[in-house]
Scaffold this motif. Structure first.
Motif, PDB file in Angstrom:
ATOM      1  N   CYS A 116      -0.295  -5.140   8.442  1.00 31.38           N
ATOM      2  CA  CYS A 116       0.564  -3.953   8.336  1.00 31.38           C
ATOM      3  C   CYS A 116       0.238  -2.960   9.451  1.00 31.38           C
ATOM      4  O   CYS A 116      -0.932  -2.691   9.725  1.00 31.38           O
ATOM      5  CB  CYS A 116       0.359  -3.305   6.968  1.00 31.38           C
ATOM      6  SG  CYS A 116       1.301  -1.777   6.783  1.00 31.38           S
TER       7      CYS A 116
ATOM      8  N   HIS B 243       0.866  -1.189   0.000  1.00 30.41           N
ATOM      9  CA  HIS B 243       0.000   0.000   0.000  1.00 30.41           C
ATOM     10  C   HIS B 243       0.900   1.235   0.000  1.00 30.41           C
ATOM     11  O   HIS B 243       1.240   1.728  -1.071  1.00 30.41           O
ATOM     12  CB  HIS B 243      -0.960  -0.046   1.207  1.00 30.41           C
ATOM     13  CG  HIS B 243      -1.856   1.141   1.311  1.00 30.41           C
ATOM     14  ND1 HIS B 243      -2.032   1.843   2.491  1.00 30.41           N
ATOM     15  CD2 HIS B 243      -2.623   1.776   0.398  1.00 30.41           C
ATOM     16  CE1 HIS B 243      -2.870   2.849   2.283  1.00 30.41           C
ATOM     17  NE2 HIS B 243      -3.250   2.820   1.027  1.00 30.41           N
TER      18      HIS B 243
ATOM     19  N   HIS C  11      -3.453  -1.462   8.357  1.00 31.88           N
ATOM     20  CA  HIS C  11      -4.064  -2.763   8.634  1.00 31.88           C
ATOM     21  C   HIS C  11      -4.298  -3.667   7.418  1.00 31.88           C
ATOM     22  O   HIS C  11      -5.181  -4.526   7.456  1.00 31.88           O
ATOM     23  CB  HIS C  11      -5.364  -2.586   9.427  1.00 31.88           C
ATOM     24  CG  HIS C  11      -5.150  -2.005  10.796  1.00 31.88           C
ATOM     25  ND1 HIS C  11      -6.041  -2.166  11.829  1.00 31.88           N
ATOM     26  CD2 HIS C  11      -4.137  -1.270  11.314  1.00 31.88           C
ATOM     27  CE1 HIS C  11      -5.585  -1.541  12.907  1.00 31.88           C
ATOM     28  NE2 HIS C  11      -4.434  -0.986  12.605  1.00 31.88           N
TER      29      HIS C  11
HETATM   30  S1  FES Z   1       1.105   1.016   4.300  1.00 34.14           S
HETATM   31 FE1  FES Z   1      -1.031   1.231   4.301  1.00 34.14          FE
HETATM   32  S2  FES Z   1      -1.693  -0.734   4.887  1.00 34.14           S
HETATM   33 FE2  FES Z   1       0.413  -0.935   4.771  1.00 34.14          FE
END
Ligand code: FES
Ligand SMILES: Cc1cc2nc3c(=O)[nH]c(=O)nc-3n(C[C@H](O)[C@H](O)[C@H](O)COP(=O)(O)OP(=O)(O)OC[C@H]3O[C@@H](n4cnc5c(N)ncnc54)[C@H](O)[C@@H]3O)c2cc1C
Length: 510
Positions: A72, A55, A76
């Motif tokens: 994460c 992400h 999350h």
């Molecule tokens: S950086 Fe956003 S969920 Fe991992």
């Protein structure tokens, strides 16, 4: 969003890692062939996957191992330790998966494991239409292909832009610290390669449930076997004299954000109407552009309804430290070219005005079709609406949340994406329950608030740690039960709270 890999540090897992140093349920970051790798132990087995969340690049080693998954710490997302698959949004891409060998008392990461997408064989003659090319719509379209759906997928969106990272348009993008190429969730080539037909810049205007047809505003008709409604929400408009002047903006779309940026390049004084999450994120981003910001809101404490008084007061102080002036307990009476007049007769100079006073679910299409509606589109636990073969997800969907025991509708990015994914699977007949604990985050300057659960009222808000040190957790407790948890600087505790809420729920229903 992408970020460059820095040269990873830590142990080189190709040269072997002492098994005894990796306890059950724990993970450690290291590298292999110059790539950041997470080594994790769960159920007695050792796994190795990419160490950076796909992400925004969150460090998975600071996350939480739950069964054969890692969550994460930042927003999350959840990855499968066996396959690297992104099991839960907001991550949409898998992380690499690495082979592990145990020799004696050491484990060695020997090379990347081969992974192959599921073959596209499922229901080749079926037609699925998704209305709304935002968080839920995009995640749904991708999930259909990920699950091997071979039929046709059409995503219809009123916004002419390809699906983009909406949370970012009030944060880094608006602040001028995110490059343009961070914003689209995918490239046009991705949709072409996935054979997802994008019909953008056109609104769907009617559904014929009997004929299973969707009518667009350009009079085109599309027939469907399954329909997913993911039309999101529209900003509430101010209704005072001057609120339709061109320098008065709301913020929902990329074009809105670009219009505010254009204003911020010329104007030096902004008034933000509303001390909501979006209003205050806009305030922070405009301060990063050195625009002076006054916030006008009827509330006595920003965000008190969601975060409680103490955390709301903290957010106010944080903004004041960055030069924002609040006019709380105040309403605006009128806006003209150069100022905003408040109800008490005072006025604030303004080159432009941003209105962030909330949103309403975009349910016109669902209403026209005669679907059951009550503060959103009513869906069951499978996200199906009152009509067969019509599903709804995201900001419009009001679903039975097993954690609060209430039917709820929220406006959270992660929830919208995950509902899109579940709804997509259910159009394929999976009968998957949507039972995930709601999660959102909000960022102001260098402070991020993470929030899990859902509490509209509480008997007490217990603060652990120190707000001023930006290291705290707030438990919202009602009826002796923790309904929601907000954290600052305690990402692992946010994950632990999420797992605990899942556990309490699963023990309650077993
Ligand atoms: S950086 Fe956003 S969920 Fe991992
Ligand atoms: C500026 C901003 C910042 C945010 N920041 C955060 C954050 O930090 N964290 C968080 O958790 N949440 C955040 N949110 C909320 C989050 O973005 C939403 O909850 C999420 O986008 C909802 O997803 P959705 O798919 O339901 O709707 P959307 O993402 O809004 O997508 C709906 C799409 O449907 C289209 N549409 C509507 N009607 C029709 C029609 N009749 N025909 C065709 N298309 C139609 C719209 O044009 C839109 O593109 C933010 C929202 C905004 C606006």
């Amino acid at each position: 969003m992408s970020s460059q890999d820095r040269q990873p540090t830590g142990p080189d897992f190709a040269s072997g890692f002492d098994l005894a140093a990796l306890r059950e349920g724990q993970s450690v970051a290291g590298y292999v062939q110059g790539k950041l790798v997470l080594l994790a132990r769960s159920g007695g087995r050792v796994f190795a996957i990419g160490g950076k969340c796909t992400h925004y690049g969150g460090p998975l080693a600071k996350g939480l191992i739950v069964g054969e998954t890692v969550r994460c710490p930042w927003h999350h997302a959840c990855f499968n330790l066996r396959t690297g698959e992104a099991l839960r949004a907001p991550a949409l891409n898998p992380v690499d998966c690495w082979n592990v060998e145990q020799r004696g008392d050491k484990v060695y990461v020997t090379g990347k494991a081969a992974t192959a997408p599921k073959p596209r064989t499922r229901e080749p003659s079926k037609k699925i239409i998704i209305v709304g090319a935002g968080a839920a719509g995009n995640a749904a379209a991708e999930m259909l292909r990920r699950e091997g759906f071979a039929g046709s997928v059409t995503m219809i969106g009123a916004d002419p832009s390809i699906p983009y990272d909406r949370p970012n348009i009030s944060k880094d993008y608006l602040a001028g610290t995110a490059p343009e190429d961070w914003i689209p969730l995918r490239s046009r080539d991705f949709y072409a390669q996935q054979e997802i037909d994008l019909v953008l810049g056109v609104r769907a205007k009617a559904i014929d449930l009997k004929r299973k047809q969707l009518l667009l505003e350009n009079e085109a008709t599309h027939s469907y076997d399954s329909l997913l409604l993911a039309t999101g929400a529209d900003p509430v408009r101010l209704k005072i004299p001057g609120s339709d002047l061109p320098h008065v903006q709301t913020l929902r779309t990329l074009a809105d954000s670009q219009a505010i940026i254009a204003r911020a390049k010329e104007g030096r004084r902004a008034v933000v109407m509303g001390a909501s999450f979006i209003g205050l994120e806009v305030a922070a981003s405009l301060r990063a552009r050195n625009v002076s910001v006054d916030v006008v809101a009827p509330d006595s404490v920003p965000m008190e309804r969601v975060l409680g008084r103490e955390l709301g007061e903290f957010v106010r102080r944080l903004h004041e430290e960055h030069g924002v002036t609040f006019h709380l307990g105040q309403a605006a009476r009128a806006i003209d070219e150069a100022k905003v007049t408040l109800a008490d007769g005072s006025s604030i100079d303004a080159d432009f005005v941003v209105v962030g006073i909330g949103v309403r679910p975009s349910i016109a299409l669902a209403e026209q079709a005669g679907l059951a509606i009550d503060n959103g589109v009513l869906v069951d636990e499978f996200l199906q609406t009152s009509a067969p073969d019509v599903f709804a997800a995201g900001d419009i969907a009001r679903w039975p949340d097993p954690h609060s025991g209430e039917r709820i509708r929220v406006e959270h990015w992660v929830v919208a994406e995950r509902q899109g994914q579940t709804a997509a699977r259910n159009t394929l007949g999976f009968r998957e329950l949507f039972s995930q604990v709601p999660f959102f985050w909000s960022a102001h300057y260098d402070v991020t608030i993470n929030y899990v659960g859902h509490a509209t009222r509480w008997d007490r808000a217990e603060i652990h740690g120190s707000l001023e040190a930006r290291d705290c957790r707030v438990d919202y407790i009602a009826g002796g039960k923790v309904r929601a948890v907000a954290t600052i600087g305690r990402d692992r505790e946010s994950l632990e709270a999420e797992v605990e809420m899942e556990r309490v729920h699963s023990s309650a229903i077993s």
